[in-house]
Write a protein that holds these residues in place. Structure first.
Motif, short mmCIF file in Angstrom:
data_model
loop_
_atom_site.label_atom_id
_atom_site.label_comp_id
_atom_site.label_asym_id
_atom_site.label_seq_id
_atom_site.Cartn_x
_atom_site.Cartn_y
_atom_site.Cartn_z
N UNK A 1 -58.52 103.24 72.98
CA UNK A 1 -58.85 104.68 72.88
C UNK A 1 -58.02 105.49 73.47
N UNK A 2 -57.05 105.01 74.27
CA UNK A 2 -56.01 105.89 74.62
C UNK A 2 -54.86 106.10 73.67
N UNK A 3 -54.55 105.07 72.79
CA UNK A 3 -53.26 105.12 72.08
C UNK A 3 -53.48 104.61 70.88
N UNK A 4 -54.51 104.29 70.28
CA UNK A 4 -54.64 104.21 68.38
C UNK A 4 -54.03 105.44 67.91
N UNK A 5 -53.63 105.24 66.80
CA UNK A 5 -53.10 106.33 65.89
C UNK A 5 -54.18 106.94 64.94
N UNK A 6 -55.40 106.40 65.07
CA UNK A 6 -56.55 106.70 64.00
C UNK A 6 -57.73 106.87 65.08
N UNK A 7 -58.73 107.37 64.45
CA UNK A 7 -60.22 107.41 64.92
C UNK A 7 -60.51 105.97 65.42
N UNK A 8 -61.25 105.86 66.46
CA UNK A 8 -61.54 104.32 66.95
C UNK A 8 -63.37 104.36 67.21
N UNK A 9 -63.68 103.53 66.56
CA UNK A 9 -65.19 103.26 66.48
C UNK A 9 -65.69 102.14 67.27
N UNK A 10 -66.33 102.42 68.39
CA UNK A 10 -66.95 101.36 69.25
C UNK A 10 -68.39 100.95 69.01
N UNK A 11 -68.56 99.70 68.73
CA UNK A 11 -69.91 99.22 68.20
C UNK A 11 -70.27 98.29 69.38
N UNK A 12 -71.53 98.68 69.86
CA UNK A 12 -72.21 97.69 70.76
C UNK A 12 -72.24 96.49 70.39
#
Length: 300
Positions: A279-290
């Motif tokens: 979530x600091x360095x990805x180059x695209x949106x990040x989806x976090x799933x519980x």
């Protein structure tokens, strides 16, 4: 709490805005996501005036509210102009940003945040507010990263550790279907963690690699069976840094989906090392799933 509705649909896409360019971009990204899902978009501005009521004058509070209303109005207008078919609702909240977003999302909504902000949403990712928002959420959280100029790749990427990530992979498969994209499952195993001692032989390494490949195959086959019309690619890689491989792979994806391993119903009180890095360095949106279930020893 103020707004066009007080209790947003629990399946809404909920986005936090503060007037900053990253938040505005997150709102437009969230609107596109709401359009794909055919869900309402709920825009929240949290001013955190409740905790500061003893220190703010009545005119001061009203001034903050006016600014917040204007941010909500202008954001809603911009979203509606670009996505006229999306039902848009807004909410001004006097609570803190994390509480406001979780409450608006309910038990089934999806939270969207920008990778930076100001005011009540200052450093949503890099600061403690953003980390708590992502780490403690009971519902999916999307951190909008990357650049506005990024070219669509037609790929949804999902990080897979083992068979227990099937629900996360299924979520990513549905996202890929909505985007008419392909799905790439990527399993990365840390060589330094699996070697263990200097006496590990080449045969041991081959056996370890085989076990990791089998974990990926178990998930990928289930996804192919459940989504027969979806193009699915499955790759296993070894590295000394799991986050580094995933960050590099995110260059070639429109969305990176990751699962969290913590207590039931939570992504967790803290984020794992790999998720924190992404979530600091990805180059695209990040989806976090519980991810549900009592687990330990996980990096993600």
């Amino acid at each position: 709490m103020e707004g066009t509705i007080r209790n947003p649909d629990v399946s809404s896409v909920v986005v936090g805005v503060d007037g900053s360019p990253p938040a505005h971009r997150a709102a437009l990204w969230a609107a596109a996501e709401a359009a794909r899902r055919e869900r309402p978009l709920h825009i929240v501005h949290a001013a955190d005036t409740d905790s500061r009521s003893l220190y703010l004058s009545v005119p001061g509070v009203e001034g903050i509210r006016e600014v917040g209303r204007e941010i909500l109005r202008s954001t809603a207008e911009a979203v509606s102009a670009e996505y006229p078919g999306v039902l848009v609702t807004t909410e001004f909240s006097g609570s803190d940003p994390v509480t406001s977003l979780r409450k608006a999302a309910g038990t089934h909504g999806t939270i969207v945040v920008g990778n930076r902000g100001m005011g009540g949403f200052h450093s949503l990712v890099l600061g403690s507010v953003g980390l708590r928002s992502a780490a403690g959420a009971r519902t999916p959280v999307i951190v909008v990263r990357g650049t506005e100029e990024a070219t669509e790749t037609g790929v949804v990427l999902v990080g897979i550790r083992d068979e227990r990530d099937f629900d996360c992979a299924r979520y990513a498969a549905r996202e890929a279907e909505l985007r008419k994209a392909s799905l790439r499952l990527l399993h990365v195993w840390n060589v330094l963690e699996t070697v263990g001692t200097v006496t590990t032989t080449l045969d041991d390494m081959e056996e370890i690699a085989g076990r990791h490949v089998q974990r990926l195959k178990a998930v990928s086959q289930q996804i192919r069976d459940e989504f027969p019309d979806l193009t699915v690619e499955a790759d296993a890689e070894k590295s000394i840094s799991v986050p580094a491989v995933l960050v590099e792979a995110s260059h070639h994806a429109d969305l990176l989906v990751m699962g969290g391993r913590r207590s039931p119903g939570y992504i967790g009180p803290t984020l794992g090392r790999a998720t924190h890095s992404l979530i600091h360095h990805a180059h695209c949106p990040v989806l976090l799933v519980p991810r549900y279930g009592h687990e330990s020893g996980s990096e993600s």
